[in-house]
Design a protein around this motif. Structure first.
Motif, PDB file in Angstrom:
ATOM      1  N   GLU A 106       0.877  -1.180   0.000  1.00  0.00           N
ATOM      2  CA  GLU A 106       0.000   0.000   0.000  1.00  0.00           C
ATOM      3  C   GLU A 106       0.906   1.220   0.000  1.00  0.00           C
ATOM      4  OE1 GLU A 106      -2.833   2.477   3.067  1.00  0.00           O
ATOM      5  OE2 GLU A 106      -2.766   0.289   3.267  1.00  0.00           O
ATOM      6  N   PRO A 107       1.128   1.862  -1.150  1.00  0.00           N
ATOM      7  CA  PRO A 107       2.085   2.975  -1.209  1.00  0.00           C
ATOM      8  C   PRO A 107       1.731   4.078  -0.227  1.00  0.00           C
ATOM      9  CG  PRO A 107       1.399   2.300  -3.416  1.00  0.00           C
ATOM     10  CD  PRO A 107       0.487   1.601  -2.446  1.00  0.00           C
ATOM     11  N   LEU A 108       2.757   4.762   0.255  1.00  0.00           N
ATOM     12  CA  LEU A 108       2.509   5.956   1.062  1.00  0.00           C
ATOM     13  C   LEU A 108       1.681   6.944   0.254  1.00  0.00           C
ATOM     14  CD1 LEU A 108       6.056   6.424   2.641  1.00  0.00           C
ATOM     15  CD2 LEU A 108       4.027   5.444   3.730  1.00  0.00           C
ATOM     16  N   ALA A 109       0.844   7.710   0.932  1.00  0.00           N
ATOM     17  CA  ALA A 109      -0.142   8.566   0.269  1.00  0.00           C
ATOM     18  C   ALA A 109       0.519   9.608  -0.621  1.00  0.00           C
ATOM     19  CB  ALA A 109      -1.020   9.248   1.311  1.00  0.00           C
ATOM     20  N   PHE A 110      -0.110   9.878  -1.759  1.00  0.00           N
ATOM     21  CA  PHE A 110       0.323  10.954  -2.644  1.00  0.00           C
ATOM     22  C   PHE A 110      -0.279  12.258  -2.125  1.00  0.00           C
ATOM     23  CE2 PHE A 110       1.299   7.266  -4.977  1.00  0.00           C
ATOM     24  CZ  PHE A 110       2.244   7.598  -5.926  1.00  0.00           C
ATOM     25  N   MET A 111       0.540  13.306  -2.057  1.00  0.00           N
ATOM     26  CA  MET A 111       0.126  14.517  -1.352  1.00  0.00           C
ATOM     27  C   MET A 111       1.069  15.660  -1.676  1.00  0.00           C
ATOM     28  SD  MET A 111       1.653  13.670   2.470  1.00  0.00           S
ATOM     29  CE  MET A 111       0.446  12.435   2.866  1.00  0.00           C
ATOM     30  N   ARG A 112       0.757  16.832  -1.135  1.00  0.00           N
ATOM     31  CA  ARG A 112       1.702  17.948  -1.055  1.00  0.00           C
ATOM     32  C   ARG A 112       2.450  17.777   0.265  1.00  0.00           C
ATOM     33  NH1 ARG A 112      -1.417  23.541  -2.163  1.00  0.00           N
ATOM     34  NH2 ARG A 112       0.742  24.288  -2.047  1.00  0.00           N
ATOM     35  N   GLY A 113       3.488  16.966   0.225  1.00  0.00           N
ATOM     36  CA  GLY A 113       4.126  16.496   1.445  1.00  0.00           C
ATOM     37  C   GLY A 113       4.692  17.606   2.309  1.00  0.00           C
ATOM     38  N   ARG A 114       4.572  17.437   3.597  1.00  0.00           N
ATOM     39  CA  ARG A 114       5.110  18.383   4.561  1.00  0.00           C
ATOM     40  C   ARG A 114       5.905  17.671   5.655  1.00  0.00           C
ATOM     41  NH1 ARG A 114       4.350  21.505   1.150  1.00  0.00           N
ATOM     42  NH2 ARG A 114       3.429  23.584   1.245  1.00  0.00           N
ATOM     43  N   THR A 115       5.232  16.930   6.537  1.00  0.00           N
ATOM     44  CA  THR A 115       5.840  16.406   7.750  1.00  0.00           C
ATOM     45  C   THR A 115       5.998  14.898   7.687  1.00  0.00           C
ATOM     46  OG1 THR A 115       4.853  18.197   9.051  1.00  0.00           O
ATOM     47  CG2 THR A 115       5.584  16.247  10.257  1.00  0.00           C
ATOM     48  N   VAL A 116       7.188  14.399   8.034  1.00  0.00           N
ATOM     49  CA  VAL A 116       7.380  12.977   8.298  1.00  0.00           C
ATOM     50  C   VAL A 116       8.150  12.836   9.609  1.00  0.00           C
ATOM     51  CG1 VAL A 116       7.199  12.017   5.972  1.00  0.00           C
ATOM     52  CG2 VAL A 116       9.362  12.985   6.705  1.00  0.00           C
ATOM     53  N   VAL A 117       7.625  11.996  10.507  1.00  0.00           N
ATOM     54  CA  VAL A 117       8.220  11.821  11.823  1.00  0.00           C
ATOM     55  C   VAL A 117       8.107  10.357  12.216  1.00  0.00           C
ATOM     56  CG1 VAL A 117       7.945  12.315  14.288  1.00  0.00           C
ATOM     57  CG2 VAL A 117       7.796  14.174  12.631  1.00  0.00           C
ATOM     58  N   PHE A 118       9.255   9.708  12.488  1.00  0.00           N
ATOM     59  CA  PHE A 118       9.253   8.374  13.075  1.00  0.00           C
ATOM     60  C   PHE A 118       8.995   8.490  14.573  1.00  0.00           C
ATOM     61  CE2 PHE A 118      12.113   6.334   9.678  1.00  0.00           C
ATOM     62  CZ  PHE A 118      11.095   5.519   9.200  1.00  0.00           C
ATOM     63  N   LEU A 119       8.176   7.584  15.105  1.00  0.00           N
ATOM     64  CA  LEU A 119       7.952   7.469  16.541  1.00  0.00           C
ATOM     65  C   LEU A 119       7.370   6.089  16.822  1.00  0.00           C
ATOM     66  CD1 LEU A 119       4.756   9.510  17.600  1.00  0.00           C
ATOM     67  CD2 LEU A 119       5.091   8.432  15.392  1.00  0.00           C
ATOM     68  N   ASP A 120       7.452   5.654  18.058  1.00  0.00           N
ATOM     69  CA  ASP A 120       6.812   4.404  18.461  1.00  0.00           C
ATOM     70  C   ASP A 120       5.502   4.761  19.151  1.00  0.00           C
ATOM     71  OD1 ASP A 120       6.063   1.904  19.246  1.00  0.00           O
ATOM     72  OD2 ASP A 120       7.702   1.610  20.678  1.00  0.00           O
ATOM     73  N   GLY A 121       4.441   4.879  18.346  1.00  0.00           N
ATOM     74  CA  GLY A 121       3.164   5.351  18.881  1.00  0.00           C
ATOM     75  C   GLY A 121       2.344   4.292  19.574  1.00  0.00           C
ATOM     76  N   ASP A 122       2.711   3.014  19.423  1.00  0.00           N
ATOM     77  CA  ASP A 122       1.937   1.947  20.069  1.00  0.00           C
ATOM     78  C   ASP A 122       2.764   1.134  21.051  1.00  0.00           C
ATOM     79  OD1 ASP A 122       3.509   0.734  18.188  1.00  0.00           O
ATOM     80  OD2 ASP A 122       1.866  -0.112  17.016  1.00  0.00           O
ATOM     81  N   LYS A 123       3.964   1.621  21.396  1.00  0.00           N
ATOM     82  CA  LYS A 123       4.775   1.078  22.483  1.00  0.00           C
ATOM     83  C   LYS A 123       5.161  -0.390  22.273  1.00  0.00           C
ATOM     84  CE  LYS A 123       3.927   2.094  26.736  1.00  0.00           C
ATOM     85  NZ  LYS A 123       5.248   2.713  26.989  1.00  0.00           N
ATOM     86  N   ASP A 124       5.384  -0.785  21.022  1.00  0.00           N
ATOM     87  CA  ASP A 124       5.783  -2.167  20.774  1.00  0.00           C
ATOM     88  C   ASP A 124       7.251  -2.289  20.384  1.00  0.00           C
ATOM     89  OD1 ASP A 124       5.712  -1.103  18.256  1.00  0.00           O
ATOM     90  OD2 ASP A 124       4.348  -2.601  17.405  1.00  0.00           O
ATOM     91  N   GLY A 125       7.984  -1.181  20.400  1.00  0.00           N
ATOM     92  CA  GLY A 125       9.415  -1.242  20.156  1.00  0.00           C
ATOM     93  C   GLY A 125       9.839  -1.018  18.728  1.00  0.00           C
ATOM     94  N   ASP A 126       8.893  -0.986  17.783  1.00  0.00           N
ATOM     95  CA  ASP A 126       9.261  -0.655  16.411  1.00  0.00           C
ATOM     96  C   ASP A 126       8.714   0.717  16.045  1.00  0.00           C
ATOM     97  OD1 ASP A 126       6.552  -1.058  15.798  1.00  0.00           O
ATOM     98  OD2 ASP A 126       6.889  -3.081  15.039  1.00  0.00           O
ATOM     99  N   LEU A 127       9.153   1.234  14.905  1.00  0.00           N
ATOM    100  CA  LEU A 127       8.854   2.610  14.548  1.00  0.00           C
ATOM    101  C   LEU A 127       7.643   2.713  13.637  1.00  0.00           C
ATOM    102  CD1 LEU A 127      12.443   4.035  13.960  1.00  0.00           C
ATOM    103  CD2 LEU A 127      10.865   4.628  15.816  1.00  0.00           C
ATOM    104  N   ASP A 128       6.767   3.631  13.990  1.00  0.00           N
ATOM    105  CA  ASP A 128       5.612   4.007  13.180  1.00  0.00           C
ATOM    106  C   ASP A 128       5.926   5.357  12.528  1.00  0.00           C
ATOM    107  OD1 ASP A 128       4.138   1.711  14.350  1.00  0.00           O
ATOM    108  OD2 ASP A 128       4.262   2.924  16.162  1.00  0.00           O
ATOM    109  N   LEU A 129       4.983   5.896  11.767  1.00  0.00           N
ATOM    110  CA  LEU A 129       5.288   7.090  10.979  1.00  0.00           C
ATOM    111  C   LEU A 129       4.115   8.056  10.949  1.00  0.00           C
ATOM    112  CD1 LEU A 129       7.352   8.411   8.934  1.00  0.00           C
ATOM    113  CD2 LEU A 129       5.980   7.333   7.123  1.00  0.00           C
ATOM    114  N   LEU A 130       4.400   9.324  11.262  1.00  0.00           N
ATOM    115  CA  LEU A 130       3.468  10.414  10.968  1.00  0.00           C
ATOM    116  C   LEU A 130       3.808  10.941   9.586  1.00  0.00           C
ATOM    117  CD1 LEU A 130       3.629  12.424  14.331  1.00  0.00           C
ATOM    118  CD2 LEU A 130       2.123  10.508  13.753  1.00  0.00           C
ATOM    119  N   ASN A 131       2.788  11.128   8.742  1.00  0.00           N
ATOM    120  CA  ASN A 131       3.000  11.549   7.352  1.00  0.00           C
ATOM    121  C   ASN A 131       1.895  12.547   7.003  1.00  0.00           C
ATOM    122  OD1 ASN A 131       4.027  11.612   4.747  1.00  0.00           O
ATOM    123  ND2 ASN A 131       2.947   9.771   4.090  1.00  0.00           N
TER     124      ASN A 131
END
Length: 623
Positions: A150-175
């Motif tokens: 599932e490709p990352l969304a097509f957009m007028r891109g601005r912000t990308v931030v890695f974080l562990d938002g669900d506390k499982d030890g791997d990295l999620d992404l704000l896009n």
């Protein structure tokens, strides 16, 4: 299942051995004016051009050689990598040409190598694109990874931030995206979850944010060990409480006392060392179209125009006009001169700011019709020149030798704000802390520049185009108050530039925090910390990534050294659209000489401790 954190790698703790004062340190109290910075000079062979910037500088040890590298965004031109060769940087290397915005670094697939996500611009809505993911090799190679199923969304891109938002030890992404007209008010703020098999899939959405309201600060205002978010950049700042499952609840009415506008930068800082995270907010307004500034001492006049025709009529200059750092993005950069409106022929590339000398005999008169986008200028007699900016994109420049104008160096702006965290609610303590200067501030970096055990603040001012731009350094006195340094040396001399953002880190590993600063329409500046005022230091290396290893991005590092107890979050760098990953977490220790206790708590709850004994320069902890 994640391999236990302790069993995979080592954590190094570096200190100013042997935990005693040395030639760099003094036991006296912090005195404003004694912390000084100088240009890093040959340590940083920067590009000597005035270029547009998108983002604060980002740093990470991309090649995992123990030295922190730079990631620089020359907006609309290139993403550049600047490798750190044991304290001396290489020449900037172009990774991606074209329009790019936010950047984030982390090992999301847990293979021991970093990935870097770059958000691409969308051509003001005409060219929506998705973010690119690169894998960075230890040999300094970059591999562009294929699209996810599932490709990352097509957009007028601005912000990308890695974080562990669900506390499982791997990295999620704000896009997050600048809102597209075609979406008709629908949100494009995507929260991607890590599927554990090398992909990222949409888990939730944050509400719609207008215009440039996608700037993000990651913090934990309720101290529940779940990342919370503060969004800002257009309209009042907004707070979103993390639920631990990659969903977020908007709680600004509970967290903030009223609406806070004109926020340009946010940095997380435990300024009072009480264990929770406070926030410092830089505040200011962008230039309005038609803004002008004048320095009578240097006879320098500057202007800024945007998306309208602005007449500047008529300036007394004389026979020769010197235009410095003229900038207007393609395709509106042309200059038309004199009555026939001749199109000036630029030499070489036109992306960077241009310095041009015009003489009156080549630019006589004024055209009857202004038919194109660009800058018109002409000599109209009696030592006077006329300018008209027909600006589609932001246009700016400074002009030398302008005579007999009243001084105009900018108006007062909103005050910056220090928000103290009191049981999950933020309280404005700016005045009590001694932070009371008004102005237009565009960014902030936090760090203990004088090694007294309390984090200081470097505030980047917008400036006024026509004079050198001096940042504001606030030194934390350790009693809840800050004092302004009177002579610190963090000054950007280039004219026509706009102050933007900075980051604090120890690029040469000498035990003193340095400053990397960027100016919109200007240059990057690396300032080396030359004169510490107080004390020893401790650098905690949270370790390289490894196969199956829980991420250390977002980890909380706490150091207990006598009466000093300090906490910092890995990756808390104050960048508005991005998130770097400096794995070397720096602490000042003041005059402390004994053993220190280091505690590292990962986002998934894993915790390890180590006592660093006096005399140990490097302590390795098995994980």
């Amino acid at each position: 299942m994640l391999t236990p954190f302790y069993q995979i790698a080592k954590l190094a703790v570096l200190c100013c051995a042997p935990f005693t004062l040395n030639s760099q340190c003094s036991a006296s109290g912090a005195v404003p004016g004694n912390t000084s910075f100088v240009s890093a000079g040959n340590d940083f062979p920067r590009v000597e051009k005035n270029l547009r910037k998108w983002e604060s500088p980002i740093v990470a040890d991309l090649d995992q050689d123990g030295w922190v590298d730079m990631i620089l965004n020359e907006h609309g031109y290139a993403i550049q990598i600047v490798w750190n060769n044991e304290g001396t940087y290489a020449k900037p290397w172009d990774l991606l040409m074209g329009d790019a915005h936010g950047i984030t670094v982390g090992d999301y697939d847990q293979d021991g190598l970093y990935e870097m996500v770059v958000s691409r611009g969308g051509g003001s809505g005409s060219n929506a694109r998705n973010s690119i993911v690169y894998k960075v090799g230890k040999d300094r190679s970059f591999e562009r990874l294929p699209e996810f199923d599932e490709p990352l969304a097509f957009m007028r891109g601005r912000t990308v931030v890695f974080l562990d938002g669900d506390k499982d030890g791997d990295l999620d992404l704000l896009n997050f995206a600048f809102p597209s007209r075609e979406k008709k008010g629908s949100s494009e703020n995507y929260v991607y979850g890590n599927d554990g098999v090398g992909g990222l899939t949409v888990r939730s959405m944050l509400p719609f944010t207008p215009r440039n309201g996608q700037k993000v600060a990651v913090t934990d205002f309720d101290s529940d060990a779940i990342d919370d978010l503060v969004l800002y950049g257009d309209g009042p700042i907004r707070a979103f409480q993390g639920k631990g499952n990659l969903s977020y609840e908007e709680v600004g009415d509970r967290v903030f006392d009223g609406k806070i506008h004109d926020v340009t930068g946010i940095v997380e800082i435990d300024y009072d060392n009480d264990g929770d995270f406070d926030l410092f907010l830089s505040r200011g307004k962008e230039f309005e179209s038609g803004s002008t500034f004048y320095d009578p001492e240097g006879q320098v006049w500057g202007f800024y125009a945007l998306r309208e025709n602005v007449w500047f009529d008529e300036l007394t200059i004389g026979d020769v006009l010197f235009l410095e750092n003229y900038q207007s993005p393609w395709p509106n950069k042309k200059i038309f001169t004199g009555e026939p409106a001749h199109s000036y022929e630029f030499e070489g590339e036109t992306h960077s700011g241009k310095d041009i000398r015009f003489v009156n005999s080549d630019t006589l008169g004024w055209p009857d019709h202004l038919t194109h986008r660009g800058l018109y200028l002409g000599f109209v007699g009696n030592e006077k020149w006329r300018f008209v900016a027909q600006a589609g994109s932001p246009m700016s420049a400074v002009v030398h030798g302008v005579k007999n104008l009243p001084a105009s160096l900018g108006e007062e702006g909103p005050e910056d704000i220090l928000l103290e965290n009191r049981d999950g609610k933020y309280v404005d303590v700016s005045r009590d802390a001694g932070l009371s200067i008004q102005g237009h501030s565009f960014g902030v970096a936090a760090g203990d520049f004088d090694n007294n055990g309390f984090q200081d603040l470097l505030v980047i001012r917008r400036g006024n185009l026509v004079t050198a731009n001096e940042s504001v350094l606030w030194l934390n006195q350790g009693d809840g108050k800050f004092k302004q340094s009177s002579s610190h040396g963090v000054i950007s001399p280039e004219l026509g530039a706009i102050g933007f953002g900075a980051i604090a880190y120890d690029y040469n590993k000498d035990g003193k925090l340095d400053i990397l600063l960027g100016n919109e329409r200007g240059k990057w500046h690396l300032f080396r910390n030359e004169a510490l005022v107080v004390g020893n230091y401790l650098t905690v290396d949270v370790g390289a990534p490894g196969k199956g290893r829980a991420t250390a991005l977002g980890a909380i590092v706490t150091v207990e050294a006598g009466d000093l107890v300090q906490s910092k979050r890995v990756g808390s760098d104050g960048a508005p659209y991005s998130r770097g990953y400096d794995r070397y977490v720096y602490f000042g220790l003041g005059a402390f000489e004994g053993s220190a206790k280091v505690t590292v708590t990962l986002s998934n709850g894993e915790t390890f401790e180590r006592v660093v004994k006096s005399g140990n320069r490097t302590v390795e902890i098995e994980r």
